[in-house]
Design an enzyme around this catalytic site. Sequence first.
Site, short mmCIF file in Angstrom:
data_model
loop_
_atom_site.label_atom_id
_atom_site.label_comp_id
_atom_site.label_asym_id
_atom_site.label_seq_id
_atom_site.Cartn_x
_atom_site.Cartn_y
_atom_site.Cartn_z
N ASP A 35 3.53 14.10 6.77
CA ASP A 35 3.00 15.47 6.64
C ASP A 35 1.57 15.51 7.20
OD1 ASP A 35 3.06 18.18 5.89
OD2 ASP A 35 2.17 17.75 3.94
N ASN A 80 -4.62 17.41 6.17
CA ASN A 80 -4.54 16.08 5.57
C ASN A 80 -5.38 15.06 6.33
OD1 ASN A 80 -3.02 16.71 3.34
ND2 ASN A 80 -1.07 16.41 4.39
N ASP A 129 -3.41 12.42 1.14
CA ASP A 129 -2.19 13.05 0.64
C ASP A 129 -0.92 12.47 1.28
OD1 ASP A 129 -0.38 14.57 -0.67
OD2 ASP A 129 -1.05 16.50 0.10
#
Length: 344
Positions: A226, A231, A243
């Site tokens: 992700d 992030n 994260d």
Amino acid sequence: MPGAIQCRRRRCQAGRARMVRSPVMPGEPRASFFALTPDRVLEAVEVGGLRCTGRCLPLRAFENRVYEVELEDERRLVVKFYRPGRWSRETILDEHRFLADLAAAEIPAVAPLDLGTGTTLGEIEGIYYAAFPKVRGRTLDELDAENRRRIGRTIGRMHAVGAARGAPHRLRLDATTYIREPVEVLLKGSFIPESLAPRYRDVALRIADAVAAPLAAARTQRIHGDLHYGNLLWTSDGPILVDFDDCLVGPPVQDLWLLARGRSEEARRAREDLVEGYELFREFDRSTLALSEPLRACRIVHMSGWIARRWDDPSFPQAFPNFKDHRYWMQEYEELVAISEALA
């Protein structure tokens, strides 16, 4: 200064007094998750001997419950309570093991801390939780070529570590998990307007059929999964990866296309910059760049399926007020059609 110390001590003592009086909340972990209070958060942090000042601030998060907690030694922690029923203990420990491996290799990623119990994963009332050091940095919405190459180098180093061992309990990035199953959830819940649902289903499943074999043939390993701009935190020393909650086993290209999405020439050049930096540390299979658009379709459908699965959480209808709007689904459908036509 003495007054400030006394004030901090009073706040700390008051916080502990509240926790002593706080009763254990019975019931299912899911009910406890929605009813988490600062007292319960502080109590969880202090289980292993860490001492809090009583300061506890909720942070914006959808999937998990996240709090900033201040310790007596003036450190700040970010404490994450994992949503019950989403990940097993073994799945979360795969995430923590990946982060520990990255820390050992001096890759700039935020790894969980020992809670003082000899482990990075705690449990309170059936809810798993972990504590991370608070890292200060800023996010950037756009990057120049040199910073893209810089991130490419960081991702290359991360993937070199990620390939060293498996993550047997993490999700695999495949067409069933990321398209077919979410489509079923969306149709069963009647989230897509009735007039559009059959067309949405058909184009999504066409993409799933087209991408299934290439995804199955691609080399896979532990990846972030992700890695969008939010992030990546930028500090004076460069980017820091944060994260890893959605880390998975998939093709390395998944961690590149999110930073350079789309079919434009600008996006293509951005991907080239990322790969150029990446290849200074690790070989990259450039043929998998052709998966960028199919993977974008996977993300589109998977994200909508995720929202649908969480619709009974009161924070989701508030955060996604247009989710049941016809325009939302028409825009998503048109994106999928464009991706499908490009694959034909």
